[in-house]
Design an enzyme around this catalytic site. Structure first.
Site, mmCIF file in Angstrom:
data_model
loop_
_atom_site.group_PDB
_atom_site.id
_atom_site.type_symbol
_atom_site.label_atom_id
_atom_site.label_comp_id
_atom_site.label_asym_id
_atom_site.label_seq_id
_atom_site.Cartn_x
_atom_site.Cartn_y
_atom_site.Cartn_z
ATOM 1 N N LYS A 89 0.814 -1.217 0.000
ATOM 2 C CA LYS A 89 0.000 0.000 0.000
ATOM 3 C C LYS A 89 0.845 1.264 0.000
ATOM 4 O O LYS A 89 0.337 2.334 -0.301
ATOM 5 C CB LYS A 89 -1.020 -0.011 1.134
ATOM 6 C CG LYS A 89 -0.547 0.373 2.500
ATOM 7 C CD LYS A 89 -1.786 0.694 3.330
ATOM 8 C CE LYS A 89 -1.478 0.842 4.788
ATOM 9 N NZ LYS A 89 -2.622 1.421 5.494
ATOM 10 N N ASP A 90 2.137 1.142 0.314
ATOM 11 C CA ASP A 90 3.010 2.313 0.260
ATOM 12 C C ASP A 90 3.696 2.473 -1.092
ATOM 13 O O ASP A 90 4.443 3.433 -1.297
ATOM 14 C CB ASP A 90 4.077 2.222 1.359
ATOM 15 C CG ASP A 90 3.458 2.313 2.748
ATOM 16 O OD1 ASP A 90 2.479 3.065 2.901
ATOM 17 O OD2 ASP A 90 3.943 1.635 3.661
ATOM 18 N N ARG A 140 -8.259 8.464 4.280
ATOM 19 C CA ARG A 140 -9.239 7.438 3.912
ATOM 20 C C ARG A 140 -10.040 6.979 5.127
ATOM 21 O O ARG A 140 -11.278 6.915 5.089
ATOM 22 C CB ARG A 140 -8.476 6.243 3.302
ATOM 23 C CG ARG A 140 -9.307 5.012 3.028
ATOM 24 C CD ARG A 140 -8.419 3.871 2.547
ATOM 25 N NE ARG A 140 -7.412 3.506 3.549
ATOM 26 C CZ ARG A 140 -7.650 2.715 4.597
ATOM 27 N NH1 ARG A 140 -8.850 2.202 4.779
ATOM 28 N NH2 ARG A 140 -6.698 2.440 5.466
ATOM 29 N N ARG A 141 -9.335 6.700 6.224
ATOM 30 C CA ARG A 141 -10.041 6.270 7.435
ATOM 31 C C ARG A 141 -10.883 7.411 7.985
ATOM 32 O O ARG A 141 -12.042 7.231 8.365
ATOM 33 C CB ARG A 141 -9.020 5.797 8.485
ATOM 34 C CG ARG A 141 -8.352 4.486 8.090
ATOM 35 C CD ARG A 141 -7.143 4.135 8.919
ATOM 36 N NE ARG A 141 -6.553 2.862 8.491
ATOM 37 C CZ ARG A 141 -5.263 2.559 8.615
ATOM 38 N NH1 ARG A 141 -4.414 3.419 9.151
ATOM 39 N NH2 ARG A 141 -4.812 1.388 8.196
ATOM 40 N N ARG A 158 0.868 10.573 14.609
ATOM 41 C CA ARG A 158 1.960 10.050 13.794
ATOM 42 C C ARG A 158 2.963 9.344 14.684
ATOM 43 O O ARG A 158 2.753 9.166 15.866
ATOM 44 C CB ARG A 158 2.630 11.159 12.985
ATOM 45 C CG ARG A 158 1.831 11.513 11.736
ATOM 46 C CD ARG A 158 2.682 11.540 10.467
ATOM 47 N NE ARG A 158 3.388 10.305 10.225
ATOM 48 C CZ ARG A 158 4.512 10.227 9.521
ATOM 49 N NH1 ARG A 158 5.066 11.315 9.048
ATOM 50 N NH2 ARG A 158 5.087 9.062 9.313
ATOM 51 N N ARG A 164 2.612 5.463 18.899
ATOM 52 C CA ARG A 164 1.170 5.660 18.805
ATOM 53 C C ARG A 164 0.440 4.927 19.924
ATOM 54 O O ARG A 164 -0.475 5.469 20.538
ATOM 55 C CB ARG A 164 0.657 5.150 17.456
ATOM 56 C CG ARG A 164 1.099 6.002 16.304
ATOM 57 C CD ARG A 164 0.469 5.523 15.019
ATOM 58 N NE ARG A 164 1.081 6.200 13.894
ATOM 59 C CZ ARG A 164 0.509 6.382 12.726
ATOM 60 N NH1 ARG A 164 -0.704 5.915 12.506
ATOM 61 N NH2 ARG A 164 1.128 7.007 11.758
ATOM 62 N N CYS A 251 -1.027 7.939 -2.395
ATOM 63 C CA CYS A 251 -1.424 7.060 -1.301
ATOM 64 C C CYS A 251 -2.254 7.824 -0.283
ATOM 65 O O CYS A 251 -2.923 7.260 0.542
ATOM 66 C CB CYS A 251 -0.209 6.414 -0.652
ATOM 67 S SG CYS A 251 0.925 7.573 0.100
HETATM 68 C C1 DPM Z 1 -0.636 4.403 3.758
HETATM 69 C C2 DPM Z 1 -1.552 4.835 4.717
HETATM 70 C C3 DPM Z 1 -0.999 4.506 5.966
HETATM 71 C C4 DPM Z 1 0.250 3.866 5.724
HETATM 72 C C5 DPM Z 1 -2.845 5.551 4.420
HETATM 73 C C6 DPM Z 1 -4.084 4.660 4.545
HETATM 74 C C7 DPM Z 1 -1.590 4.790 7.301
HETATM 75 C C8 DPM Z 1 -1.233 6.186 7.733
HETATM 76 C C9 DPM Z 1 -1.514 6.465 9.156
HETATM 77 C C10 DPM Z 1 -0.748 4.515 2.302
HETATM 78 N N1 DPM Z 1 0.449 3.839 4.374
HETATM 79 O O1 DPM Z 1 -4.056 3.487 4.931
HETATM 80 O O2 DPM Z 1 -5.184 5.173 4.241
HETATM 81 O O3 DPM Z 1 -2.337 5.798 9.814
HETATM 82 O O4 DPM Z 1 -0.885 7.405 9.638
HETATM 83 C C11 DPM Z 1 1.319 1.775 6.637
HETATM 84 C C12 DPM Z 1 0.894 0.797 7.581
HETATM 85 C C13 DPM Z 1 1.156 -0.466 7.003
HETATM 86 C C14 DPM Z 1 1.747 -0.225 5.767
HETATM 87 C C15 DPM Z 1 0.337 1.063 8.927
HETATM 88 C C16 DPM Z 1 -1.184 1.179 9.023
HETATM 89 C C17 DPM Z 1 0.929 -1.855 7.586
HETATM 90 C C18 DPM Z 1 -0.179 -2.605 6.917
HETATM 91 C C19 DPM Z 1 0.091 -3.118 5.517
HETATM 92 C C20 DPM Z 1 1.239 3.292 6.724
HETATM 93 N N2 DPM Z 1 1.860 1.129 5.591
HETATM 94 O O5 DPM Z 1 -1.910 1.312 8.035
HETATM 95 O O6 DPM Z 1 -1.664 1.134 10.169
HETATM 96 O O7 DPM Z 1 1.179 -3.668 5.244
HETATM 97 O O8 DPM Z 1 -0.776 -2.974 4.666
#
Ligand code: DPM
Length: 321
Positions: A89-90, A140-141, A158, A164, A251
């Site tokens: 997702k990143d 998104r959330r 953050r 967190r 993203c």
């Molecule tokens: C992206 C988002 C977030 C991450 C945005 C989203 C969360 C940002 C935040 C694109 N990347 O989801 O709408 O909450 O500040 C990220 C996480 C993981 C990968 C952590 C998470 C782990 C889960 C995975 C940060 N990137 O989403 O809690 O591998 O899919």
């Protein structure tokens, strides 16, 4: 040219971020590859990315695609590493010239997780009381939760996962929304009070899956990656990425998805929401899994016809200051 050790075993260098989650994921990939290719030597090269260095600014305000991936991609292009492990997702939907998504591995639970302060144990996202403070920095959330629960309060958060959770436990927040997958991989699955249903929060494109990037046409590496690819996850996430690419979302936009395969049918649901939670546009497309690119494209056209572009244009105008 393939690098070899004096014993003749083939060396493959794996690039990763240094965060705990990235290291856990990369060790998993390394172990899987090692199982399939015992005659190879897999070495891990950990790097810091921009996203690891900027910890105090909301991700959505940084607004740069590839925040967590750029340094690793440079490593690939410079031949310092041969593959790079990312949380899919990143990984931006447009990759730099010369690089490709080499494979997608099997997906963990892709849902978002509700994590609670002790005083709210037993609550769900549906039962949290008015004014409860929910921490998230995902647009998104935020947009989806505002749409369903406008009486909750939302606050940016953050820092890495442990930071967190500390802020949650010391009462700065009543609840956090995080990815189930990340918590599980870090051995903190017991902190998940609720896997939030997709009817409430559609997950991010690629959430829960790992994407492995490599140099385009690097057949030596692509052959290795075939062994650890999960075809169902690949087709689902490629459909999701096609949807996101078509809407030109980075993203950090309120775009969410859900997808599954039944027989040869791939079903993709996608949504675009406004940040104030006033509007939420959602639709579903189902077709043969071989058509994954077209499924994402067609779904993007459907939500566009409902008015998604106006929502996105307004968000881009805000985020790009
Ligand atoms: C992206 C988002 C977030 C991450 C945005 C989203 C969360 C940002 C935040 C694109 N990347 O989801 O709408 O909450 O500040 C990220 C996480 C993981 C990968 C952590 C998470 C782990 C889960 C995975 C940060 N990137 O989403 O809690 O591998 O899919």
């Amino acid at each position: 040219m393939t690098a070899t050790t004096s014993s003749g075993s083939k060396i493959v260098r794996i690039g990763t971020r240094k965060s705990n989650l990235a290291m856990v994921q990369t060790h998993w990939v390394r172990d899987e590859l090692q199982k399939h290719f015992p005659d190879h030597q897999f070495e891990i090269e950990a790097m810091s990315t921009q996203g690891d260095k900027i910890l105090d600014v909301a991700l959505s305000k940084i607004g740069d695609k590839g925040l967590f991936t750029k340094e690793l991609e440079l490593g690939l292009l410079n031949q310092d590493v041969d593959l790079a492990v990312h949380s899919l997702k990143d990984l931006p939907t447009q990759l730099p010239e010369g690089l490709m998504l080499g494979c997608v591995t099997s997906r963990e639970n892709p849902a978002d997780a509700l994590v609670l302060n002790e005083k709210y144990q037993g609550y769900t996202i549906q039962t949290l009381p008015e004014g409860a403070v929910v921490g998230t920095s995902s647009l998104r959330r935020l947009a989806q939760l505002r749409y369903h629960y406008p009486y909750l309060e939302f606050k940016d958060v953050r820092g890495n996962l442990n930071t967190r959770l500390k802020k949650l436990d010391n009462g700065d927040y009543d609840a956090l929304v995080l990815a189930v997958a990340g918590l599980q991989r870090l051995g903190m699955g017991d902190r998940v009070s609720q896997a939030i249903p997709s009817a409430v929060s559609l997950h991010a494109v690629g959430q829960g899956a790992l994407g492995i990037e490599c140099r385009e046409g690097d057949s030596r590496i692509l052959d290795l990656l075939k062994a650890i690819e999960d075809p169902d996850t690949r087709d689902c996430t490629l459909a999701e990425r096609s949807f996101l690419r078509e809407l030109e979302g980075g993203c950090q936009v309120p775009i969410g998805v859900n997808s599954f395969i039944e027989g040869e049918q791939l079903t993709l649901t996608g949504m675009v929401a406004s940040l104030d939670g006033q509007q939420l546009l959602k639709d579903t497309v189902s077709s043969d899994r071989a058509e994954h690119e077209k499924i994402g494209y067609d779904l993007a056209q459907l939500v566009r016809e409902q008015g998604a572009q106006a929502i996105l244009d307004e968000i881009f105008a805000q985020v790009e200051r």
